[in-house]
Design an enzyme around this catalytic site. Structure first.
Site, PDB file in Angstrom:
ATOM      1  N   ASN A 121       3.717  -0.577   6.824  1.00  0.00           N
ATOM      2  CA  ASN A 121       2.343  -0.817   6.759  1.00  0.00           C
ATOM      3  C   ASN A 121       2.046  -1.418   5.200  1.00  0.00           C
ATOM      4  OD1 ASN A 121      -0.452  -1.558   6.695  1.00  0.00           O
ATOM      5  ND2 ASN A 121      -0.706   0.955   6.596  1.00  0.00           N
ATOM      6  N   TRP A 122       2.184  -2.721   5.185  1.00  0.00           N
ATOM      7  CA  TRP A 122       1.983  -3.429   3.874  1.00  0.00           C
ATOM      8  C   TRP A 122       0.668  -3.143   3.198  1.00  0.00           C
ATOM      9  CZ3 TRP A 122       5.312  -8.662   3.296  1.00  0.00           C
ATOM     10  CH2 TRP A 122       6.397  -8.465   3.874  1.00  0.00           C
ATOM     11  N   LYS A 123      -0.250  -3.016   3.947  1.00  0.00           N
ATOM     12  CA  LYS A 123      -1.721  -2.813   3.561  1.00  0.00           C
ATOM     13  C   LYS A 123      -2.163  -4.120   2.627  1.00  0.00           C
ATOM     14  CE  LYS A 123      -1.358   2.038   3.338  1.00  0.00           C
ATOM     15  NZ  LYS A 123      -1.783   3.589   2.861  1.00  0.00           N
ATOM     16  N   HIS A 164      -6.415   2.693  11.491  1.00  0.00           N
ATOM     17  CA  HIS A 164      -5.712   3.308  10.392  1.00  0.00           C
ATOM     18  C   HIS A 164      -7.076   3.943   9.801  1.00  0.00           C
ATOM     19  CE1 HIS A 164      -4.042   4.086   6.572  1.00  0.00           C
ATOM     20  NE2 HIS A 164      -2.819   3.832   7.078  1.00  0.00           N
ATOM     21  N   GLU A 220      -7.855   4.158   6.763  1.00  0.00           N
ATOM     22  CA  GLU A 220      -8.441   3.389   5.775  1.00  0.00           C
ATOM     23  C   GLU A 220      -9.488   2.327   6.392  1.00  0.00           C
ATOM     24  OE1 GLU A 220      -4.595   3.401   2.799  1.00  0.00           O
ATOM     25  OE2 GLU A 220      -4.859   1.986   4.019  1.00  0.00           O
ATOM     26  N   GLU A 267      -0.823  10.388  11.012  1.00  0.00           N
ATOM     27  CA  GLU A 267      -1.072  10.286   9.495  1.00  0.00           C
ATOM     28  C   GLU A 267      -1.854  11.346   8.958  1.00  0.00           C
ATOM     29  OE1 GLU A 267       0.576   6.207   7.879  1.00  0.00           O
ATOM     30  OE2 GLU A 267      -1.448   6.005   8.495  1.00  0.00           O
ATOM     31  N   GLY A 272      -0.634   8.094   0.546  1.00  0.00           N
ATOM     32  CA  GLY A 272      -0.805   7.486  -0.738  1.00  0.00           C
ATOM     33  C   GLY A 272      -0.705   8.264  -1.834  1.00  0.00           C
ATOM     34  N   SER A 292       3.246   9.239   3.161  1.00  0.00           N
ATOM     35  CA  SER A 292       4.208   9.498   1.864  1.00  0.00           C
ATOM     36  C   SER A 292       5.723   9.716   2.379  1.00  0.00           C
ATOM     37  CB  SER A 292       3.834  10.611   0.899  1.00  0.00           C
ATOM     38  OG  SER A 292       2.489  10.276   0.451  1.00  0.00           O
ATOM     39  N   GLY A 326       3.874   3.448   4.368  1.00  0.00           N
ATOM     40  CA  GLY A 326       3.248   2.588   3.474  1.00  0.00           C
ATOM     41  C   GLY A 326       3.733   2.097   2.233  1.00  0.00           C
ATOM     42  N   GLY A 327       3.690   2.745   1.066  1.00  0.00           N
ATOM     43  CA  GLY A 327       4.089   2.144  -0.047  1.00  0.00           C
ATOM     44  C   GLY A 327       5.470   1.990  -0.329  1.00  0.00           C
TER      45      GLY A 327
END
Length: 249
Positions: free
Chosen positions: A10-12, A95, A97, A167, A173, A213, A234-235
């Site tokens: 997930n590049w966000k 998601h 967010e 999640e 994050g 994470s 994610g990251g």
């Protein structure tokens, strides 16, 4: 029948179109595998160059969001057939967010899930609890509600092809990861909830990811669990590390 692992990035809100292509070129050889499905969920503006960049590889491109109407006066939104026409196979729906910053609800998640299935797009349906909810002992009550509403009016055949991403919001994050036991416990609970809604056969087919994470160190133990069928990353999906996660074995 063993469920095939699915590992999605997930590049966000990261990567311009040119940066996206450069990252894909870097990751292509690192994520080459026949042991799992590999998906890059990229910002809308990156979709078309990303689809071009992954041609001939094992990588599929997904979207990070989608609207539940076919077309019309919805400025700034993206319709499902825009995604399919561009070559998108997956879409992240609900998601945390999106729920927190953009007022998405369980009901709008359900509308999007139904619309994705209508257009042959595989939804990656997100669920997860806050730290307060975990501390209050209501994790499964909350997640069961999210799942039951998300799957309202979804057929068993559709549900079998869906992906659920668990999640824990407190682990996204933050560098905190749910313990392997915590992650497996919730994913098993989600599978049991699907069995209640449908049947054991449907629950046995649906793929459930863990996200929050995920990194190369935690991936092998997480992915070895009976009810964890991969990760929503994610990251780490924006770095070469993603290759180590995809090739966790």
């Amino acid at each position: 029948m063993a469920r095939r692992k699915i590992i999605a990035g997930n590049w966000k809100m990261n990567m311009t179109p040119s940066q996206a292509v450069a990252l894909i070129e870097e990751l292509k050889p690192l994520v080459a595998t026949e042991d799992a499905d590999v998906v890059f969920c990229v910002p809308a503006i990156d979709i078309i160059p990303a689809v071009e960049a992954v041609k001939g590889t094992n990588i599929e491109i997904g979207a990070e969001n989608m609207y539940f109407e076919e077309k019309g006066a919805y400025t700034g939104e993206i319709a499902p057939d825009m995604l399919t026409d561009a070559g998108v196979k997956y879409v992240i729906i609900g998601h945390s967010e999106r729920r927190e910053y953009f007022a998405e609800t369980d009901e709008t998640v359900n509308k999007k899930v139904l619309k994705a299935f209508e257009h042959g797009i595989t939804p990656i349906i997100c669920c997860g609890e806050t730290l307060t909810q975990r501390e209050q002992g209501v994790t499964m009550d909350f997640i069961r509600q999210q799942i039951k509403i998300a799957f309202l009016n979804v057929t068993a055949d559709q549900a079998k092809s869906a992906v659920i991403a668990y999640e824990p919001i407190w682990a996204i994050g933050t560098g905190k990861t749910a313990t392997t036991e915590q992650a497996q416990e919730v994913c098993a609970g989600i599978r049991a909830c699907i069995a209640e809604i449908y049947d054991d056969a449907t629950a046995a087919e649906i793929r459930i990811q863990y996200g929050g994470s995920v990194n190369p160190a935690t991936a092998p133990d997480l992915f070895a669990q009976a009810d964890i069928d991969g990760g929503l990353v994610g990251g780490a999906s924006l770095k070469a590390d993603f290759g180590k996660i995809v090739n966790w074995k």
